[in-house]
Write an enzyme that holds these catalytic residues in place. Structure first.
Site, short mmCIF file in Angstrom:
data_model
loop_
_atom_site.label_atom_id
_atom_site.label_comp_id
_atom_site.label_asym_id
_atom_site.label_seq_id
_atom_site.Cartn_x
_atom_site.Cartn_y
_atom_site.Cartn_z
N LYS A 235 0.91 -1.29 -0.02
CA LYS A 235 0.08 0.05 0.02
C LYS A 235 0.84 1.37 -0.09
CE LYS A 235 -4.06 -2.26 1.78
NZ LYS A 235 -3.46 -3.71 2.14
N GLY B 284 -14.44 -14.01 4.42
CA GLY B 284 -13.84 -15.08 5.37
C GLY B 284 -13.73 -14.52 6.73
N GLN C 151 -12.71 -11.76 7.99
CA GLN C 151 -13.26 -10.41 8.45
C GLN C 151 -14.75 -10.27 8.35
OE1 GLN C 151 -11.13 -6.89 6.72
NE2 GLN C 151 -9.80 -8.24 5.99
P1 BMP Z 1 -7.93 -11.88 5.58
O1 BMP Z 1 -8.92 -12.64 4.47
O2 BMP Z 1 -6.80 -12.85 6.28
O3 BMP Z 1 -8.55 -10.87 6.39
O4 BMP Z 1 -6.95 -11.07 4.49
C1 BMP Z 1 -7.31 -10.00 3.75
C2 BMP Z 1 -6.16 -9.41 3.06
O5 BMP Z 1 -6.69 -8.14 2.34
C3 BMP Z 1 -4.89 -8.79 3.87
O6 BMP Z 1 -3.72 -9.05 3.14
C4 BMP Z 1 -5.34 -7.34 4.09
O7 BMP Z 1 -3.99 -6.76 4.43
C5 BMP Z 1 -5.87 -7.15 2.84
N1 BMP Z 1 -6.78 -5.90 2.94
C6 BMP Z 1 -7.87 -5.84 3.77
O8 BMP Z 1 -8.17 -6.67 4.45
N2 BMP Z 1 -8.69 -4.77 3.60
C7 BMP Z 1 -8.60 -3.59 2.87
O9 BMP Z 1 -9.44 -2.81 2.73
C8 BMP Z 1 -7.42 -3.78 1.90
C9 BMP Z 1 -6.71 -4.93 1.77
O10 BMP Z 1 -5.51 -5.00 1.20
#
Ligand code: BMP
Length: 246
Positions: A85, A197, A199
């Site tokens: 980012k 998932g 989140q």
């Molecule tokens: P996870 O499914 O484990 O939550 O991973 C989500 C991924 O997307 C992580 O790498 C996080 O840094 C990225 N991400 C996010 O979760 N929200 C955003 O708004 C932007 C992202 O890049």
């Protein structure tokens, strides 16, 4: 405007593997353990993935040169996106993007809120010179995104369009944002949606809202059986895509 190599490669992979999954690889800790885990993903999971997104925790654990050797080994079959980012001034952004592209990444993610002039400019110039990809964060999946990012989301998407970004990040956790991004961007930008998932958003919710890809990390990587989970996600995605086609 020529299609970037990244856009062509991710769409080819997506089509050939019938996958809308971008795996978020954020493993961290012992360098060799992290590199071994990435090799495992490339050898066993990547046939189900459109792209592997590698984040700060991994890059900081392994260092770029060790990561480069894995990317080199698997890049003919896989698309790699660097998620640091980028959000600095142009000169620094340009150096960050250059190092990541030289390490073999097909695309980098940059923050859109920094604006173009003297900001994103450096990323786009580097990408153009090397024919690589840029994905711009327009909105995020966490609650605090409504404080500063979301009020400016439309302008960020316009900037991404104007400068021919390959895609934008928008949240699967807030479907109305993804729908609005699609209305503004049409088919000119790929939409990547994190937040499914771990989140809380359901598999398929980003695609239902009109996204091209869902970014998924922990629910696959920490699953007792990642291949089974990926197949489960793909099944959900197939259902959504079939509904979308009606
Ligand atoms: P996870 O499914 O484990 O939550 O991973 C989500 C991924 O997307 C992580 O790498 C996080 O840094 C990225 N991400 C996010 O979760 N929200 C955003 O708004 C932007 C992202 O890049």
């Amino acid at each position: 405007m020529l299609e970037s190599m990244f856009r062509r490669r991710i769409l080819d992979n997506s089509f050939n593997r019938k996958s809308r999954i971008v795996l978020a690889f954020d493993e961290y800790g012992d360098k060799n353990a992290v590199l071994n885990r990435l090799c495992w993903v490339c050898e066993h999971l990547s046939e189900y993935l459109a792209c592997v997104k590698i984040g700060y925790p991994t890059i900081l654990s392994t260092g770029l040169s060790e990561l480069k050797s894995i990317i080199d080994e698997f890049s003919s079959e896989n698309v790699f996106m660097a998620d640091v980012k980028i959000a600095d001034v142009s000169h620094t952004n340009s150096l960050i993007a250059k190092l990541l592209y030289e390490a073999g990444f097909d695309a980098v993610i940059a923050h859109g809120f920094i604006g173009y002039e003297g900001g994103l400019e450096g990323v786009f110039k580097e990408a153009k010179g090397l024919n690589r990809g840029v994905v711009v964060v327009a909105s995020m999946s966490h609650a605090g995104s409504v404080e500063f990012l979301d009020p400016n989301m439309e302008r960020i998407v316009q900037t991404a369009l104007k400068h021919h970004a390959d895609g934008v990040v928008a949240p699967a956790t807030r479907a109305h944002i993804v729908k609005r991004v699609r209305e503004i961007a049409g088919d000119s930008l790929l939409i990547f949606t994190p937040g499914v998932g771990a989140q809380g958003a359901e598999y398929g919710s980003g695609l239902s809202a009109g996204a091209d890809f869902e970014i998924i990390g922990r629910s696959i990587m920490y699953s007792p059986n990642p291949i089974e989970t990926v197949l489960e996600v793909k099944k959900k995605h197939d259902g959504v895509l079939a509904d979308r086609a009606c």
